[in-house]
Write a protein that holds these residues in place. Structure first.
Motif: not given
Length: 661
Positions: A549-568
């Protein structure tokens, strides 16, 4: 000193062992020589299947005038990006920061302390000679400026990219990501964006999981359209199976012809899951053909999987794969050749170079038996052409991706060959790449290299082992995955969240890389997050769940902004949100139908293990007995279980109930 690449294990480095350039491998010896001679380092990074790497090699690195300039004024260092992804990551960040784009071959000029001061990618011979002269002039006359520039760039790299504040990926965020992807979807051709177009494997997996959790028809439709378009396009090898790296056009017609293990492993998994979700015969066929490609063309004698097949053959890109109508007629005879040309969209003007065409399959043949025969004859004719070289090094992370895909394909498609290949591959990687308890990055010919494993090696291999544990019920795979994840938690974790790409005791570069973006393969952080979510579901470990959960949160902002580059990242977040959902099936032969029903479930948070009650080392099977001597299935949410069921109908109802709760 002469060229020193003859003893390298990397096929890419060996491609350059006869260059007149005095190449040497990355290491302290190169930097010591640069300090002693007082010259900068020319760092050239590429990989064996890279077309433009070959072009620059032929134009420049095989040229005596270029070699003379390099040898006189630089220490020349060659790096295989697939063998040293840490080196590649640091200097690619510098290249993109300085030029606005990246790619391979990557060409960087470094101070003797490894600080980059000028970077680029491919340079034609004349431009490269001018560049060498310009860098030499600047180093000779304005060295203090060059050193100051290198220091500033190194400081920028060491500071790292601002990934934003941690942001949990809840249901609303995942729904918004799916909607954002929908806004950029190419409804005509499938995929996202324009040319060049890459297979969006991880994004497709996220959308499949989003559909499974929410029932969103749009998410499944994007996967189905993209899956069909790629499978019918020139990016897919219509004769032998397997996907090329990317399409140079938006319609998947003309590929960049190299075939990479990481692409095909991930796409195999996507097509298997698409078939599971829809029953698509096309998806099932492509999954089988892609798995067969892995086993036939990439399996090494030891049982691992090779990295890639080259884009070039006989000195020309795509020579093995493209056809004219006349060539089809030569191979099949006039009537069948013309018929095949119509089926495969081969025209007189061609879709590729020199009047040749890539093979596409816009529609299924109306005579399957005829096509099977014609396909076999075309393959036989193609075998007489020049064939692409194979990069036969075995990379830990990519083999982990393949182990997961083959294990799931073996169970879902009921194909024992695929599961056997996954077992064999896992045995090879663990026996060869695990040295004194630590993972190495790659091996070749059964000999492990010196490069240490990076974060995605640990995450992807653990993911594969956990999939293999579920496919077989064998505890040794769960145990091995747990040990690998323990190393990752101890050595790679960033206190600020997520994971560094390299361990805390790894070779110190000018920066410690940490990339949160999923690109051609999962980033280290998302790869580890996925394995941690799976391990937590299989063992009930809160520590692993919290780390995920901590790892997902660390990448969360990127995933929200650029989902094409956060598929996994998004796919793993779906699993975390929907799970943990555990299904334990106990029994012998009478448990097979229950197991099949469980594995047919699409919930992204579900794990399934089948075996004898209380199998040692398998937590899901502990304290779960047979029911009146009959096989039984236990459906659990976080190890809180419903009453066991003994019929397939009751299990199907239980799975529906738990998903909707």
């Amino acid at each position: 000193m002469p060229n020193r690449l003859a003893a390298a294990t990397s096929p890419y480095l060996l491609q350059h062992k006869d260059n007149p350039v005095h190449w040497q491998e990355w290491g302290e010896a190169a930097f010591a020589e640069a300090r002693e001679r007082g010259v900068p380092i020319l760092l050239s990074v590429g990989y064996a299947a890279c077309h433009w790497c070959h072009v620059m090699a032929h134009e420049s690195f095989e040229d005596e005038a270029v070699a003379a300039a390099v040898n006189r004024d630089f220490v020349a260092v060659k790096v295989d990006r697939e063998e040293r992804p840490d080196v590649d990551a640091v200097y690619m960040q510098a290249t993109t920061a300085l030029t606005g784009q990246g790619g391979w071959p990557m060409t960087c000029f470094l101070t003797p302390d490894g600080e980059p001061f000028y970077c680029g990618t491919y340079f034609p011979r004349a431009q490269f000679l001018q560049l060498l002269a310009g860098v030499t002039e600047a180093w000779t006359r304005r060295r203090h400026e060059v050193l100051a520039s290198g220091g500033r760039i190194a400081a920028f790299l060491d500071a790292g990219l601002d990934a934003g504040s941690p942001a949990a990926l809840d249901a609303a965020a995942l729904d918004a990501a799916a909607a954002r992807l929908g806004a950029g979807f190419d409804a005509r051709h499938g995929g996202f964006g324009g040319a060049p177009k890459f297979p969006p494997s991880m994004v497709l997996e996220f959308l499949l999981r989003h559909h499974a959790r929410t029932g969103a028809a749009a998410s499944l439709a994007m996967v189905a359209r993209t899956g069909e378009a790629m499978a019918r396009g020139g990016i897919y090898d219509q004769l032998a199976g397997g996907f090329a790296r990317y399409s140079v056009d938006a319609g998947w017609v003309v590929p960049h012809f190299e075939k990479m293990l990481y692409d095909n492993a991930q796409l195999l998994r996507v097509y298997v899951h698409l078939w599971r979700a829809t029953g698509s015969a096309l998806a099932a066929r492509v999954a089988r053909e892609t798995a067969d490609f892995l086993l036939r063309d990439l399996t090494t004698p030891e049982g691992g999987l090779a990295s890639s097949l080259d884009a070039d053959a006989g000195g020309h890109e795509g020579l093995t794969y493209v056809w004219t109508t006349a060539q089809l007629v030569d191979a099949l005879g006039r009537e069948d050749g013309i018929r095949a040309a119509r089926l495969l969209a081969v025209s007189d003007h061609g879709s590729f170079e020199r009047g040749t065409s890539t093979l596409r399959l816009p529609e299924d043949p109306d005579d399957g038996a005829w096509w099977a025969d014609a396909r076999g004859r075309l393959l036989a004719a193609r075998a007489g052409r020049a064939q692409p070289a194979r990069d036969d090094k075995v990379v830990t992370s990519w083999n982990g991706l393949a182990i997961a895909a083959l294990a799931e394909a073996g169970t879902l498609l009921a194909e024992p060959r695929y599961l056997a290949a996954a077992r064999r591959c896992a045995d090879v990687v663990l026996a060869t790449h695990l040295v004194d308890g630590r993972l190495r990055r790659a091996s070749r010919g059964g000999v492990v290299g010196h490069a240490a494993g990076v974060a995605d090696d640990h995450g992807d291999l653990a993911e594969g082992l956990l999939a293999l544990h579920q496919a077989t019920g064998e505890p040794r795979w769960l145990e091995a995955a747990g040990a690998i994840l323990e190393t990752a938690l101890t050595r790679f974790a960033d206190p600020a969240g997520g994971f560094f790409d390299v361990a805390d005791d790894a070779e110190r570069l000018v920066a410690r890389p940490k990339n949160l973006a999923d690109n051609a393969e999962p980033a280290g952080t998302s790869a580890l997050a996925g394995a941690l979510v799976g391990h937590a579901a299989l063992t009930g470990s809160p520590r692993h769940r919290e780390a995920a959960e901590g790892a997902l949160a660390a990448a969360g902002t990127l995933a929200r902004q650029e989902p094409r580059f956060a598929g996994w990242t998004l796919a793993v977040a779906e699993a975390a949100l929907a799970g943990p959902l555990q299904v334990a099936v106990v029994g012998g032969d009478d448990a097979r139908k229950l197991t099949a029903v469980a594995r047919a479930g699409t919930s992204p948070g579900m794990v399934v293990v089948a075996g004898a009650p209380d199998t040692p080392g398998v937590p899901l099977l502990a304290d779960r007995p047979l029911v009146d001597g009959r096989a039984a299935a236990y459906v659990c949410r976080g190890f809180v279980c419903d009453r066991p069921v003994t019929t397939t109908a009751a299990l199907e109802a239980a799975l529906v109930a738990v998903r909707s709760s």
